[in-house]
Scaffold this motif. Structure first.
Motif, PDB file in Angstrom:
ATOM      1  N   ARG A   4      21.220 -34.635 -27.399  1.00  0.00           N
ATOM      2  CA  ARG A   4      21.227 -36.041 -27.103  1.00  0.00           C
ATOM      3  C   ARG A   4      22.522 -36.063 -25.909  1.00  0.00           C
ATOM      4  N   HIS A   5      23.563 -34.968 -25.856  1.00  0.00           N
ATOM      5  CA  HIS A   5      24.358 -35.196 -24.673  1.00  0.00           C
ATOM      6  C   HIS A   5      23.732 -34.898 -23.667  1.00  0.00           C
ATOM      7  N   LEU A   6      22.552 -33.701 -23.440  1.00  0.00           N
ATOM      8  CA  LEU A   6      21.744 -33.653 -22.143  1.00  0.00           C
ATOM      9  C   LEU A   6      20.943 -34.948 -21.933  1.00  0.00           C
ATOM     10  N   GLN A   7      20.266 -35.411 -22.848  1.00  0.00           N
ATOM     11  CA  GLN A   7      19.443 -36.547 -22.779  1.00  0.00           C
ATOM     12  C   GLN A   7      20.575 -37.789 -22.088  1.00  0.00           C
ATOM     13  N   HIS A   8      21.591 -37.985 -22.337  1.00  0.00           N
ATOM     14  CA  HIS A   8      22.560 -39.008 -21.772  1.00  0.00           C
ATOM     15  C   HIS A   8      23.156 -38.707 -20.245  1.00  0.00           C
ATOM     16  N   PHE A   9      23.220 -37.270 -20.364  1.00  0.00           N
ATOM     17  CA  PHE A   9      23.690 -37.138 -19.013  1.00  0.00           C
ATOM     18  C   PHE A   9      22.446 -37.109 -18.038  1.00  0.00           C
ATOM     19  N   VAL A  10      21.346 -36.739 -18.158  1.00  0.00           N
ATOM     20  CA  VAL A  10      20.151 -36.866 -17.443  1.00  0.00           C
ATOM     21  C   VAL A  10      20.125 -38.488 -16.948  1.00  0.00           C
ATOM     22  N   ALA A  11      20.154 -39.448 -18.027  1.00  0.00           N
ATOM     23  CA  ALA A  11      19.739 -40.712 -17.904  1.00  0.00           C
ATOM     24  C   ALA A  11      20.701 -41.262 -16.658  1.00  0.00           C
ATOM     25  N   VAL A  12      22.204 -40.954 -16.883  1.00  0.00           N
ATOM     26  CA  VAL A  12      23.315 -41.456 -16.192  1.00  0.00           C
ATOM     27  C   VAL A  12      22.980 -40.701 -14.783  1.00  0.00           C
ATOM     28  N   ALA A  13      22.640 -39.556 -14.460  1.00  0.00           N
ATOM     29  CA  ALA A  13      22.334 -39.070 -13.245  1.00  0.00           C
ATOM     30  C   ALA A  13      21.238 -39.702 -12.743  1.00  0.00           C
ATOM     31  N   GLU A  14      20.151 -39.944 -13.485  1.00  0.00           N
ATOM     32  CA  GLU A  14      19.103 -40.616 -12.616  1.00  0.00           C
ATOM     33  C   GLU A  14      19.213 -42.012 -12.380  1.00  0.00           C
ATOM     34  N   ASP A  15      20.141 -42.795 -13.109  1.00  0.00           N
ATOM     35  CA  ASP A  15      20.256 -44.174 -12.827  1.00  0.00           C
ATOM     36  C   ASP A  15      21.756 -44.575 -11.953  1.00  0.00           C
ATOM     37  N   ARG A  16      22.299 -43.386 -11.735  1.00  0.00           N
ATOM     38  CA  ARG A  16      23.763 -43.305 -10.911  1.00  0.00           C
ATOM     39  C   ARG A  16      24.478 -44.636 -11.615  1.00  0.00           C
ATOM     40  N   HIS A  17      24.448 -45.042 -12.937  1.00  0.00           N
ATOM     41  CA  HIS A  17      24.873 -46.201 -13.464  1.00  0.00           C
ATOM     42  C   HIS A  17      25.145 -46.151 -14.686  1.00  0.00           C
ATOM     43  N   PHE A  18      26.232 -46.214 -15.323  1.00  0.00           N
ATOM     44  CA  PHE A  18      26.350 -46.020 -16.741  1.00  0.00           C
ATOM     45  C   PHE A  18      25.849 -47.219 -17.535  1.00  0.00           C
ATOM     46  N   ALA A  63      24.382 -28.718 -10.615  1.00  0.00           N
ATOM     47  CA  ALA A  63      23.952 -27.567 -11.094  1.00  0.00           C
ATOM     48  C   ALA A  63      23.489 -27.797 -12.529  1.00  0.00           C
ATOM     49  N   LEU A  64      24.178 -28.659 -13.380  1.00  0.00           N
ATOM     50  CA  LEU A  64      23.616 -28.884 -14.680  1.00  0.00           C
ATOM     51  C   LEU A  64      22.404 -29.466 -14.769  1.00  0.00           C
ATOM     52  N   LEU A  65      22.216 -30.698 -13.920  1.00  0.00           N
ATOM     53  CA  LEU A  65      21.047 -31.310 -13.838  1.00  0.00           C
ATOM     54  C   LEU A  65      20.023 -30.496 -13.943  1.00  0.00           C
ATOM     55  N   VAL A  66      19.725 -29.467 -13.156  1.00  0.00           N
ATOM     56  CA  VAL A  66      18.559 -28.822 -12.878  1.00  0.00           C
ATOM     57  C   VAL A  66      18.172 -28.125 -14.232  1.00  0.00           C
ATOM     58  N   GLU A  67      19.150 -27.319 -15.031  1.00  0.00           N
ATOM     59  CA  GLU A  67      19.070 -26.833 -16.236  1.00  0.00           C
ATOM     60  C   GLU A  67      18.721 -27.921 -17.382  1.00  0.00           C
ATOM     61  N   ALA A  68      19.287 -29.005 -17.333  1.00  0.00           N
ATOM     62  CA  ALA A  68      19.306 -29.884 -18.324  1.00  0.00           C
ATOM     63  C   ALA A  68      17.776 -30.626 -18.399  1.00  0.00           C
ATOM     64  N   GLU A  69      17.459 -30.877 -17.179  1.00  0.00           N
ATOM     65  CA  GLU A  69      15.763 -31.383 -16.980  1.00  0.00           C
ATOM     66  C   GLU A  69      15.076 -30.095 -17.482  1.00  0.00           C
ATOM     67  N   ARG A  70      15.118 -29.113 -17.145  1.00  0.00           N
ATOM     68  CA  ARG A  70      14.235 -27.823 -17.513  1.00  0.00           C
ATOM     69  C   ARG A  70      14.205 -27.670 -19.180  1.00  0.00           C
ATOM     70  N   VAL A  71      15.639 -27.748 -19.984  1.00  0.00           N
ATOM     71  CA  VAL A  71      15.794 -27.646 -21.076  1.00  0.00           C
ATOM     72  C   VAL A  71      14.933 -29.029 -21.903  1.00  0.00           C
ATOM     73  N   LEU A  72      15.044 -29.963 -21.204  1.00  0.00           N
ATOM     74  CA  LEU A  72      14.516 -31.254 -22.169  1.00  0.00           C
ATOM     75  C   LEU A  72      12.830 -31.361 -21.847  1.00  0.00           C
ATOM     76  N   ALA A  73      12.640 -30.559 -20.751  1.00  0.00           N
ATOM     77  CA  ALA A  73      11.013 -30.467 -20.522  1.00  0.00           C
ATOM     78  C   ALA A  73      10.486 -29.511 -21.518  1.00  0.00           C
ATOM     79  N   GLN A  74      11.033 -28.661 -21.848  1.00  0.00           N
ATOM     80  CA  GLN A  74      10.767 -27.498 -22.917  1.00  0.00           C
ATOM     81  C   GLN A  74      10.751 -28.058 -24.014  1.00  0.00           C
ATOM     82  N   VAL A  75      11.615 -28.982 -24.686  1.00  0.00           N
ATOM     83  CA  VAL A  75      11.746 -29.636 -25.865  1.00  0.00           C
ATOM     84  C   VAL A  75      10.680 -30.456 -26.144  1.00  0.00           C
ATOM     85  N   ARG A  76      10.313 -31.320 -24.776  1.00  0.00           N
ATOM     86  CA  ARG A  76       9.349 -32.017 -25.019  1.00  0.00           C
ATOM     87  C   ARG A  76       7.781 -31.288 -25.305  1.00  0.00           C
TER      88      ARG A  76
END
Length: 293
Positions: A4-18, A63-76
């Protein structure tokens, strides 16, 4: 570190807005902020630069965004794989494509896929092949129909769709329409060219062909869609060097083969992640493409 931390991080990174990210995730803004702070404490690095107007990623965040997106894609993909074993194909199929790709009728293929797998949500985006390859490698797309990359890597593999030569298109009243049936790059010296943005691979293929022949050319009219390119040629404002199948979209234009380009050809492929990371939906789409069943 929790998913969920990674999901939250990716969402903020995509929207650029909390606030927008919190609304999309259906969580409180305070809870989202606390989740990001917990992730930053664990990683011992700030992930965002926060101002009153916007939120931007730090170097560590990028740097984290690249790995977080990959991890979440693998989970899906893992969730979808389990569902597939149980006999149900569901989840999301995220597909990318260049315009007018050879070797596949995208709309027809997706209609057939939806008929067979109605529980899968289809998402489609259009872009140049360079961007699409990055999206597949990062896990943001399940697959993409694009131009052949220089070489497969540990993050990408490909399935060939079509291989064709490049063709010169011109107006029937253009001087080249009465030229010999086959032209070389040197025969086109001084012509006004219509072409795509450099991220488009028909443009890259043409640039490579002329570079290999030692001929410089200038693109005077640059567009980002096939029909605009054909319209400009149709008005006799310039000529275009395009994959051969483009000529069928505007039969009134004169099409001439391009010689002297050596091994430079336009090859289109389906780009996929490594086999272990390929989603069941992507596998099903490729199977449908290859067998029609």
């Amino acid at each position: 570190m929790e998913l969920r931390h990674l999901q939250h991080f990716v969402a903020v990174a995509e929207d650029r807005h909390f606030t927008r990210a919190a609304e999309r995730l259906m969580v409180s803004q305070s809870g989202l902020s606390a989740s990001i702070r917990a992730l930053e404490r664990e990683l011992r690095a700030p992930l965002f630069v926060r101002t009153t107007r916007r939120v931007t990623l730090t170097e560590a965040g990028r740097a984290l965004l690249v790995e977080a997106e990959r991890v979440l894609a693998q989970v899906r993909a893992a969730h979808d794989a389990v569902a597939a074993v149980q006999g149900v194909l569901r989840g999301t199929l995220a597909l990318g494509t260049e315009q007018c790709i050879a070797g596949v009728r995208v709309a027809e293929l997706l209609a057939a896929f939806r008929g067979r797998h109605p529980d899968v949500e289809i998402r489609l985006r259009q872009a140049g092949s360079g961007e699409l390859a990055e999206e597949v490698a990062a896990g943001r797309l399940d697959l993409a129909f694009a131009y052949r990359t220089r070489a497969d890597s540990d993050q990408l593999r490909s399935v060939s769709l079509a291989d064709e030569p490049m063709t010169v298109l011109c107006h029937p009243d253009h001087r080249l329409a009465a030229a010999p049936a086959v032209l070389g790059p040197r025969d086109l010296t001084g012509e006004v060219f219509v072409d795509f943005h450099p991220d488009w691979d028909p443009r890259r293929t043409t640039d490579a062909a002329f570079a290999a022949a030692g001929v410089r050319r200038t693109v005077a009219l640059e567009v980002n869609d096939v029909h605009s390119l054909l319209d400009l040629v149709d008005e006799n404002l310039g000529i275009a060097v395009v994959p051969r199948h483009f000529r069928h979209k505007r039969p009134a234009l004169t099409a001439l083969p391009l010689k002297g380009t050596g091994e430079t050809r336009y090859e289109t492929v389906a780009l996929l992640p490594p086999e272990r990371a390929t989603s069941p939906a992507a596998r099903a789409l490729v199977t449908l493409l290859e067998t029609g069943a």
